[in-house]
Design an enzyme around this catalytic site. Structure first.
Site, PDB file in Angstrom:
ATOM      1  N   ALA A   1      41.922  40.413  63.210  1.00 16.96           N
ATOM      2  CA  ALA A   1      42.983  40.795  64.150  1.00 16.96           C
ATOM      3  C   ALA A   1      43.758  39.554  64.574  1.00 16.96           C
ATOM      4  O   ALA A   1      43.389  38.431  64.241  1.00 16.96           O
ATOM      5  CB  ALA A   1      42.359  41.461  65.379  1.00 16.96           C
ATOM      6  N   LYS A   2      44.811  39.817  65.305  1.00 13.76           N
ATOM      7  CA  LYS A   2      45.686  38.753  65.788  1.00 13.76           C
ATOM      8  C   LYS A   2      44.901  37.664  66.540  1.00 13.76           C
ATOM      9  O   LYS A   2      45.175  36.482  66.408  1.00 13.76           O
ATOM     10  CB  LYS A   2      46.712  39.399  66.732  1.00 13.76           C
ATOM     11  CG  LYS A   2      47.916  38.573  66.953  1.00 13.76           C
ATOM     12  CD  LYS A   2      49.146  39.124  66.256  1.00 13.76           C
ATOM     13  CE  LYS A   2      50.223  38.066  66.297  1.00 13.76           C
ATOM     14  NZ  LYS A   2      51.114  38.077  65.185  1.00 13.76           N
TER      15      LYS A   2
END
Ligand code: GLU
Length: 491
Positions: A258-259
């Protein structure tokens, strides 16, 4: 009817234009491209735009630009004519329809008229009863009359595959071996939606066949539905291509990438100043190993070394620190100075630092001061801004922690005089003059250099001081020291 798959290696990257190119898909593209290049085969770009609700305008162009930036060139694609086009699925609808007709005529598929409401109800019932959800095959068993009346009424329908009711179906994955699926769980999946667009597996099997794809390289998200590929190939009597599902990519805490793990879209990495060759190198290593003691490989080396047996099925960890380290290796040791300076230019330009008459020669001199210390191109702006703008340090900043304001004032005044008197404005002469001055003033060299550094740059952490002064030039350097001395005098 079994005609064989062409022995030539042909791979494809088949993105859906629904957004930016992210790490997982970019790695798929890199693997597929490397495999084709390694074997002297072809690499295709195919646009899978059949999910009409998720299309993002511009996404295709951004994707094409991104591949181009990464250095992944395709031989056939939407903007590159080839013998098996068009390479955009929405322009191939007639092919999917024809193939669906063939399966319908052979009794291997059927039209399903169940409404979305009925399907939702069915699902709710199955959930209530805690049984596996899935289509109950009602339309598979319609009588000829019932079918005719649906047709006469013009009822919307989908086309479903008539999956064998029992037994198992297998798919060979080159990394994982034989994967076996229970047909009962596979269910009668949809081939064509009611709008006439195909679903993913149907379009992909047909296109991979017609485009003579030898190796299907794709993400691990397609492992769970791999039976559909095999069932469809069997139904058409086609030999299957070879399948490679890349490993899952996880964050450093082993959760889904994820980010927050520092993962970004490829164009975001580009903006941050990751070099395409470093990102390509990094992606090629994400779930693969080519050597026990090396991680930096040029594009040509990767092409020479890559093969499916270098890939691992186990999850790969996305390590942002490693990507930055790798980028630093390219900047510090691999790029030439002119190349580095040229790549810094847009960052300086965007930050509004360059006046139009600035010469490449001068930029190269500035770049040389930082080339061995940056990891990201975007860092160059902050590291070199004082070459383009006058710094304006306060008296506190100038005096720093070691000297009092009056002492630093005296030191800078003396420095200004001595530097004004050096014969040649060279690193050796300015440094010798300042070392001698420090001794005369009874200061440690560093205690004199610090206010001088702040006067010249406005910062405490900078490229080497005397190198910096040399590039800045005598006049500008002396003016800054003089101004700093005046600031201290006023304090
Ligand atoms: N359109 C699919 C995706 O974007 C491609 C998968 C494949 O390579 O077959 O995930």
């Amino acid at each position: 009817m079994t005609d064989s798959v062409s022995p030539a290696v042909r791979t494809r990257f088949a993105p859906s234009p629904t957004g930016l190119l992210h790490i997982g898909n970019a790695r798929t593209a890199v693997f597929a491209w490397l495999l084709a290049r390694h074997h002297g085969g072809q690499f295709l770009l195919r646009v899978e735009d059949t999910d009409r609700n998720r299309l993002v305008p511009e996404a295709l162009q951004v994707m094409i630009d991104t591949l181009h930036w990464l250095g992944i060139e395709y031989d056939e694609g939407p903007d590159k004519e080839g013998p098996y086009g068009p390479y955009v699925q929405s322009e191939r609808l007639h092919l999917y329809r024809e193939h669906a007709e063939r399966l319908l005529a052979e009794g291997k598929a059927y039209r399903c008229y169940c409404t979305p409401e009925r399907l939702a109800e069915l699902r709710a019932e199955q959930e209530r009863a805690r049984v596996p959800t899935g289509y109950d095959r009602r339309c598979r068993y319609l009588t000829a009359d019932e079918r005719a009346s649906h047709e006469a009424a013009g009822d919307p329908h989908v086309v479903r595959f008539a999956t064998p009711l029992e037994g198992t179906t297998s798919l060979e994955d080159m990394l994982r071996g034989t994967l076996t699926y229970d047909n009962e769980r596979v269910g009668d999946f949809v081939l064509l939606k009611s709008d006439g667009y195909p679903v993913y597996h149907f379009a992909v099997v047909i296109d991979d066949r017609l485009m003579k794809i030898s190796h299907v390289i794709r993400g691990p998200e397609y492992l769970s539905t791999g039976a559909r590929d095999t069932l469809l190939h069997h139904a058409f009597g086609w030999e299957q291509p070879l399948y490679v599902h890349g490993s899952e990519i996880q964050g450093s805490d082993r959760s889904r990438l994820a980010k927050r793990h520092g993962a970004a879209a490829v164009i975001e990495f580009r903006e941050e100043g990751i070099l395409p060759e470093a990102l390509l190198n990094f992606l090629a290593l994400l779930g693969a190993a080519y050597s026990a003691d090396r991680e930096i490989f040029s594009k040509d080396e990767l092409v020479a070394l890559f093969d499916v047996d270098k890939l691992h099925p186990a999850p790969a960890i996305f390590d942002r620190t490693k990507l930055e380290w790798m980028n630093g290796q390219y900047i510090n040791h691999i790029l030439s100075l002119s190349d580095f300076a040229a790549r810094c230019r847009p960052y300086w330009e965007r930050a509004g630092m360059l006046c139009p008459d600035i010469s490449d020669e001068h930029l190269k001199k500035i770049a040389a001061l930082i080339k061995d210390r940056v990891k990201l191109l975007s860092e160059v702006v902050e590291l070199t801004d004082f070459f383009f703008r006058e710094p304006n340090p306060s008296s506190q900043e100038l005096a720093g922690k070691k000297l009092s304001v009056p002492d630093s004032h005296r030191a800078l005044q003396a420095a200004c005089e001595r530097l004004g008197a050096v014969e040649h404005w060279t690193i050796a002469e300015t440094e010798a003059a300042m070392r001698a001055l420090a001794q005369e003033l009874g200061l440690k060299a560093g205690d004199l250099f610090m206010p001088l550094r702040v006067a010249i740059t406005g910062k405490t952490k900078t490229p080497p001081l005397f190198e910096t002064m040399e590039v800045l030039g005598r006049e500008r350097s002396l003016a800054r020291i003089e101004r700093a001395a005046a600031t201290l005098a006023d304090a």
